[in-house]
Enzyme design. Structure first.
Site, mmCIF file in Angstrom:
data_model
loop_
_atom_site.group_PDB
_atom_site.id
_atom_site.type_symbol
_atom_site.label_atom_id
_atom_site.label_comp_id
_atom_site.label_asym_id
_atom_site.label_seq_id
_atom_site.Cartn_x
_atom_site.Cartn_y
_atom_site.Cartn_z
ATOM 1 N N GLU A 69 6.575 5.590 1.392
ATOM 2 C CA GLU A 69 5.651 4.615 2.014
ATOM 3 C C GLU A 69 6.253 3.304 2.253
ATOM 4 O O GLU A 69 6.292 2.148 2.017
ATOM 5 C CB GLU A 69 4.567 4.471 1.044
ATOM 6 N N GLU A 84 -4.185 0.707 1.348
ATOM 7 C CA GLU A 84 -3.453 1.855 2.151
ATOM 8 C C GLU A 84 -3.353 1.448 3.625
ATOM 9 O O GLU A 84 -4.260 1.457 4.352
ATOM 10 C CB GLU A 84 -4.213 3.406 2.026
ATOM 11 N N HIS A 106 5.464 4.297 -4.109
ATOM 12 C CA HIS A 106 5.717 5.556 -3.563
ATOM 13 C C HIS A 106 6.828 5.528 -2.495
ATOM 14 O O HIS A 106 6.859 4.847 -1.485
ATOM 15 C CB HIS A 106 4.346 6.137 -2.988
HETATM 16 C C1 CXA Z 1 -5.100 5.470 -4.803
HETATM 17 C C2 CXA Z 1 -4.640 4.325 -5.112
HETATM 18 C C3 CXA Z 1 -5.139 3.609 -6.379
HETATM 19 C C4 CXA Z 1 -5.933 4.413 -7.223
HETATM 20 C C5 CXA Z 1 -6.310 5.665 -7.051
HETATM 21 C C6 CXA Z 1 -5.823 6.326 -5.939
HETATM 22 C C7 CXA Z 1 -4.573 6.418 -3.586
HETATM 23 C C8 CXA Z 1 -2.965 6.466 -3.507
HETATM 24 C C9 CXA Z 1 -2.766 7.487 -4.856
HETATM 25 O O1 CXA Z 1 -2.976 8.634 -4.667
HETATM 26 O O2 CXA Z 1 -1.702 7.046 -5.424
HETATM 27 N N1 CXA Z 1 -2.918 7.363 -2.563
HETATM 28 S S1 CXA Z 1 -1.299 7.473 -1.725
HETATM 29 N N2 CXA Z 1 -0.787 6.020 -1.270
HETATM 30 O O3 CXA Z 1 -1.386 8.148 -0.549
HETATM 31 O O4 CXA Z 1 -0.488 8.058 -2.856
HETATM 32 ZN ZN ZN Z 2 0.929 5.327 -2.447
#
Ligand code: CXA
Ligand code: ZN
Length: 408
Positions: A159, A354, A156
């Protein structure tokens, strides 16, 4: 009555077709929604919202007025505040963060300074043609059948801290190989591969204008003229299911098909090629969580033994970084992420961290350069543990009864 329902249908169609485009100029809001169950959170995720933070009685996300209206339309109550458009480009306040070329240069530097144990490689090109580059670390580089631990960052774009932590991990392993017997014995018997920036196009776009754009996806130009596919919804397992959006303008748009994006194709093909990969860690931000599969269903993984391995490893790593360990669907459902695919297809014990901060109050996606060092430090032990367990992840199940450990 008939006219009423026809206009409702037309309105619905327009909504579906027009979707919820996010324009450059749109004011973004930091939004809190009162919700308390995983099912309610999934309902919001299903509306194409990228949830950033889960609290016991609410969630947080960053979105436009249209996003807010959609969530309100589901009957939830919200609180929203305008996000400041701070000028926080890397070159000034946050210059210690690595942009794309600085990331490549850092990896090159490590490889140049430690040629016997470190080699830079590329897993393929991003949509805009940037090499997605990584570094391989091993004290036994000629052996290609060593147990392999994989670390990745920055699926992402916004991030950015998720680039810094794996980059620092590469530096740490390379710099300590000669002097730290633990690092030496790990690298002599393992291969560690680190790709810190899976989404270079998005990361560059996020910082391209002198103020952060809160950009999440890659930079695919979609058929409807909007941009971006959510790379963490584009993998093959559970593709297109709950918590992923079919609307191209959504922050969680899953793309036209599984692995439609060059970035996820590159990860897929490269991970498939690591024949002895047993553990994987994909760094994201933020919320301070340790997550494991499955994310696309509330069901557990089919193997109870594997479930125990995930739980044991996740909880153990949490003792060091103090993050909250949980199966990712406990947050909300999300389909097509890296770890569900890596575990499902290749039986790799794949985790998502995270990273810092804990919440928006700590700066959310933009916590400032002062977060880099402490966040890295908090995650050294979990990373070394994963590398150690790459030899045999199932060994964690016997640890409390391992007689060798009882000898002082
Ligand atoms: C996540 C990570 C792995 C599996 C399911 C959910 C959380 C992630 C996402 O939604 O992709 N959170 S985030 N980094 O805020 O996007
Ligand atoms: Zn993410």
């Amino acid at each position: 009555m008939a006219r009423h329902s026809i206009s409702a249908v037309i309105a619905f169609l327009c909504f579906s077709i027009v979707g919820f485009a996010r324009n450059q100029q749109d004011q973004l809001y930091s939004v809190r929604v009162s919700v308390s169950t995983a099912e309610q959170r999934t309902e919001i995720a299903n509306a194409g919202i990228a949830i950033d933070k889960v609290f016991s009685d609410s969630i947080g996300f960053i979105g436009t007025k249209e996003d807010i209206k959609r969530v309100e339309g589901l009957g939830f109550s919200i609180k929203a505040s305008e996000l400041p458009r701070r000028a926080l480009d890397f070159p000034s306040d946050d210059k210690n963060f690595h942009n794309y070329s600085e990331t490549v240069a850092s990896l090159d530097e490590i490889a140049k300074n430690h040629p016997k144990i470190a080699q830079r490689f590329s897993i393929g090109k991003s949509l805009e043609g940037r090499e997605i580059t990584g570094i391989r670390l091993s004290g036994n580089p000629s052996r290609d059948s060593l147990p392999t631990a994989i670390f990745m960052g920055c699926h992402h774009a916004r991030e950015h801290l998720s680039v810094e932590v794996p980059l620092k991990l590469a530096e740490y392993l390379a710099n300590n190989y000669e002097t730290d017997s633990r690092v030496k014995s790990l690298l002599d018997t393992r291969e560690v591969v680190i790709v810190p920036m899976i989404n270079p196009d998005g990361a560059e776009y996020d910082i391209s204008s002198g103020s952060y754009k809160y950009w999440r996806k890659n930079r695919r130009k979609n058929d409807d003229g909007t941009y971006g596919v959510d790379l963490n919804r584009n993998y093959g397992k559970g593709f297109g299911g709950a918590g992923a959006s079919s609307s191209p303008s959504s922050d969680t748009y899953h793309g036209p098909e599984a692995f439609s994006e060059p970035e996820t194709q590159a990860v897929r093909d490269w991970v498939r090629g690591r024949k002895k990969a047993t553990v994987l860690l994909s760094f994201h931000t933020f919320s301070e969580l340790i997550l494991w599969p499955f994310g696309h269903t509330y069901d557990q993984v089919p193997s109870k033994t594997d479930q125990d391995v995930f739980e044991t490893m996740g909880k153990k790593m949490a003792t060091w970084n103090k993050y909250t360990p949980q199966k990712s669907s406990e947050l909300y459902l999300a389909s097509g992420d890296t770890t569900d695919w890596a575990y499902d297809e290749l039986k790799i014990f794949a985790f998502t961290f995270e990273l810092t901060p804990d919440s928006m109050f700590g700066g959310g996606f933009y916590p400032g350069a002062e977060a880099i060092e402490p966040t890295f430090k908090a995650n050294i032990e979990p990373a070394l543990y994963l590398i150690e367990k790459a030899e045999n992840p199932y060994s964690v199940l016997n640890e409390s009864v391992d007689p060798l450990r009882l000898i002082p």
